[in-house]
Write an enzyme that holds these catalytic residues in place. Structure first.
Site, short mmCIF file in Angstrom:
data_model
loop_
_atom_site.label_atom_id
_atom_site.label_comp_id
_atom_site.label_asym_id
_atom_site.label_seq_id
_atom_site.Cartn_x
_atom_site.Cartn_y
_atom_site.Cartn_z
N LEU A 66 1.03 -1.28 0.24
CA LEU A 66 -0.14 -0.12 -0.27
C LEU A 66 1.10 1.61 -0.16
O LEU A 66 1.39 1.00 0.96
CB LEU A 66 -0.49 0.09 0.87
CG LEU A 66 -1.30 1.16 1.10
CD1 LEU A 66 -3.51 0.47 1.96
CD2 LEU A 66 -1.32 2.75 1.97
N HIS A 125 7.18 0.86 11.44
CA HIS A 125 7.47 2.83 11.20
C HIS A 125 6.54 3.19 11.56
O HIS A 125 5.57 3.54 11.78
CB HIS A 125 7.82 2.10 10.01
CG HIS A 125 8.29 3.49 9.71
ND1 HIS A 125 7.86 4.65 9.04
CD2 HIS A 125 9.73 3.77 8.66
CE1 HIS A 125 8.63 5.84 8.29
NE2 HIS A 125 10.08 4.84 8.98
#
Lengths: 354, 338
Positions: free
Chosen positions: A126, A230
């Site tokens: 994505l 992240h």
């Protein structure tokens, strides 16, 4: 208006742009023209094929901003995470070392290579244009895939998985890779990530250390990165947890990013999705209602948009002519709708064997 | 000076030795009950009352003039008999991929009990005031004469565990980096329990999977297969006999385990039986060069003799030497030039 649809050959430049701007760079979306072209071809084949059970199909979608006439995001479903090759993860395990003689009991954490996630359907690759981050476009792109899966369950596994990009420090270095993979490959994280994207991840995984790793022997920085997404993906992670995904014991073999898993039947979108016949009404006359994802029932011409979940007293979904046109549905045809909003949820950790 | 099997009335003497050895010599703790048990085990081994795979042959070096014990040494008939005998085997794993242009080898420590059933030479201690006149060599090598004489009581292979490297503060970097994560105790405590023979905790707490050495600190990696500086002379002596490091190390301090086939050990191969002749007096070499041992297990004796045998394998002993070794004219004596 934003619409999610299957990728087309003409989307190649947009895919290249999105692959190059992904933060962080994604292993399974390398900025490599030939690979992206293959991705499109492969996706077209998957949408065009008759499928009775999940295999090596990859379905790639894009999200298009109709006002700008621009593709601003992409996302993929891999019907089976490890269809042609194994899908490698590290599985976090706890071993108990106990001695009656000394009356001590120690828990020792290990990471073991695992292929367990290979069977699951993987939501991956994505990337969304920076300008749309945090808008409903992001939710739509991420979860339109669930709307697709809900319509074609035979094409996908019962269990869905998402691998989030792992923690990187301010310099873009992966503390986990530096403490683990780098010993065996003598290459930087970004470098190996690129090779993995262009070639394949499993052929690198085959060279990874095959024996379990004892966590106490890793650096504190590497240990702290295990199962940590992240920083740019913290909000999407929360959204998927609210969707009903749970953290699993599996992490990425390169950066130790978390792999979350969800049983289809437990996901909010599946549970709340409902079929409604369409009634077309002028936009101005539509009642106010909560936003919902609305998808048509056309495999190769799949479309999914965000619109008001405005139901008539008899259960018809009232759509504006513009939405009806984008979805390619006439009055009386059925569409699948699911609320866009998700219940607030605490971070869930899967203690079971999901 | 002579070597003889430890006897039941040596308990006081052995405890005095144990008090001197101090930390680091774990097989001889200052614990009277434990030492008494050790003597009993040794006595029944020499009397051949215990099965051959469960014997501890424990010897003392005796100053026969004063009756004082100057040192000790031992041979274990077979290790790993009642408690598992663990080592790490240092192995190499190749990580290679043509597509990645990758070819690396990674050193890996594999937990091993490969030595189960081998004999072990161990527990050598010599009091500082006796570290002269080749007493150390006598202690070390008498064991080979014993094994040569009673070869059928021993298996194919023999090993010796050498003490590993410690830093200036007496800390083992190998332990700090590896063992301390798995054993909730300090090195000395772990080592002490091992010395007491309470080894089952090792198996219970040890990491069972192989350890990639690349995850260890540089200081810890540098300890692998390296000996404590005080152990270097002992290692050299064993190497001269043909024992070699085959990649096995101690799981606590990383010190090398050296090994050999018993039949290949120089002393076992070259020692030979001779006929004793006793004379009132005989010339002696200035520096003792011949070791001799008797052929009785219960009354085993070993010591230096002043000269070597004749070409006809006759060894001339003085009366004093014959008394020391417990042999008379016509008896057999095993001789080793060294």
């Amino acid at each position: 208006m934003l619409v999610v649809r299957p990728v087309r050959p003409a989307d190649l430049p947009a895919l290249e742009r999105l692959a190059g701007s992904a933060t962080p760079r994604l292993t399974n979306l390398p900025a490599h023209r030939d690979r992206l072209e293959e991705r499109i071809t492969r996706s077209q084949r998957a949408f065009g094929r008759e499928v009775d059970f999940p295999g090596d199909e990859h379905y790639t979608f894009v999200i298009e901003d109709r006002e700008r006439d621009e593709v601003v995001g992409t996302a993929t479903i891999r019907a089976q995470a490890g269809a042609n090759e194994a899908y490698y993860t590290y599985r976090q395990e706890t071993l108990i070392h106990a001695s009656q003689q000394l009356n001590v009991r120690r828990e020792v954490q290990t990471l073991s290579l695992s292929h367990e996630v290979s069977e699951a359907t993987l939501l991956c690759a994505l990337s969304l244009d920076e300008r749309y981050k945090g808008t409903s476009a992001e939710s739509l792109l991420r979860r339109a895939r669930l709307m697709f899966i809900a319509q074609y369950p035979e094409r996908f596994a019962e269990i869905l998985a998402v691998a989030f990009p792992g923690f990187l420090d301010a310099e873009g270095e992966s503390p986990f890779w530096n403490s683990v993979g780098n010993h065996f490959f003598a290459r930087g994280y970004q470098d190996i990530n690129h090779i993995a994207g262009v070639r394949s991840k499993s052929f690198i995984a085959e060279v990874m250390p095959q024996f379990p790793l004892y966590l106490p022997l890793l650096t504190p920085q590497a240990r702290a990165a295990i199962g940590r997404e992240h920083p740019a993906h913290e909000t999407p992670m929360q959204e998927m947890l609210a969707e009903g995904f749970v953290r699993s014991r599996h992490v990425d073999i390169f950066d130790a990013g978390p792999v979350i898993k969800g049983e289809r039947e437990r996901l909010e979108t599946f549970r709340r999705a409902a079929w409604h016949p369409v009634r077309v009404r002028p936009a101005a006359s539509l009642p106010d209602a909560e936003p919902a994802m609305i998808a048509n029932q056309k495999l190769g011409e799949f479309r999914c948009v965000v619109a008001r979940y405005a139901l008539s007293p008899t259960g018809q979904l009232m759509l504006s002519p513009e939405h009806a046109e984008v979805l390619g549905v006439e009055e009386g045809r059925a569409v699948l709708a699911a609320p866009l909003a998700l219940p607030a949820v605490d971070d869930v950790y899967d203690e079971g064997e999901l | 000076m002579r070597i003889r099997p430890i006897a039941r009335d040596d308990l006081d003497g052995l405890q005095a030795l144990a008090q001197q050895t101090g930390v680091g010599f774990t097989s001889l703790p200052d614990n009277r009950d434990f030492l008494a048990g050790k003597i009993e085990a040794a006595a029944s081994a020499f009397e051949e009352r215990t099965p051959v795979d469960d014997r501890l042959y424990f010897f003392v070096l005796e100053d026969e003039a004063s009756g004082e014990l100057a040192g000790c040494c031992a041979v274990v008939g077979q290790v790993g008999h009642d408690a598992p005998f663990y080592n790490y085997r240092l192995g190499t794993l190749a990580h290679s991929s043509v597509q990645l242009d990758l070819h690396r080898t990674i050193d890996t420590l594999f937990l091993s009990s490969d030595h189960t059933g081998d004999a072990e030479v161990c527990s050598l201690y010599l009091r500082p005031e006796y570290r002269k006149d080749r007493n150390g060599t006598l202690l070390s090598k008498a064991r080979w004469l014993f094994m040569a004489q009673f070869r059928d009581r021993f298996p194919d292979k023999v090993l010796a565990e050498m003490r590993g490297r410690f830093d200036e503060n007496g800390i083992s970097p190998f332990w700090q980096c590896l063992g301390s994560h798995f054993f909730p105790m300090d090195f000395n405590e772990a080592d002490r329990l091992t010395g007491l023979g309470q080894k089952s905790f090792i198996g219970e707490l040890m990491p069972k999977f192989p350890i990639y050495t690349t995850f260890l600190s540089e200081e810890a990696r540098e300890c692998i297969g390296q000996v404590h500086e005080h152990t270097r002379p002992a290692l050299e002596m064993l190497k001269k006999e043909g024992l070699r490091w085959e990649g096995f190390i101690d799981i606590f301090d990383g010190g090398p385990t050296v090994e050999a086939y018993i039949d290949d050990v120089r002393a076992v191969r070259t020692s030979r039986l001779c006929q004793v002749e006793v004379v009132a007096s005989a010339e002696s070499d200035e520096r003792p060069g011949w070791l001799a041992s008797s052929t009785s297990m219960l009354d085993f004796r070993a010591g230096w003799v002043g000269r070597g045998p004749s070409a006809e394998d006759v060894i001339v002993l003085t009366e004093e030497e014959s008394r020391r070794l417990g042999v008379g004219a016509g008896d057999s004596l095993r001789l080793l030039e060294t």
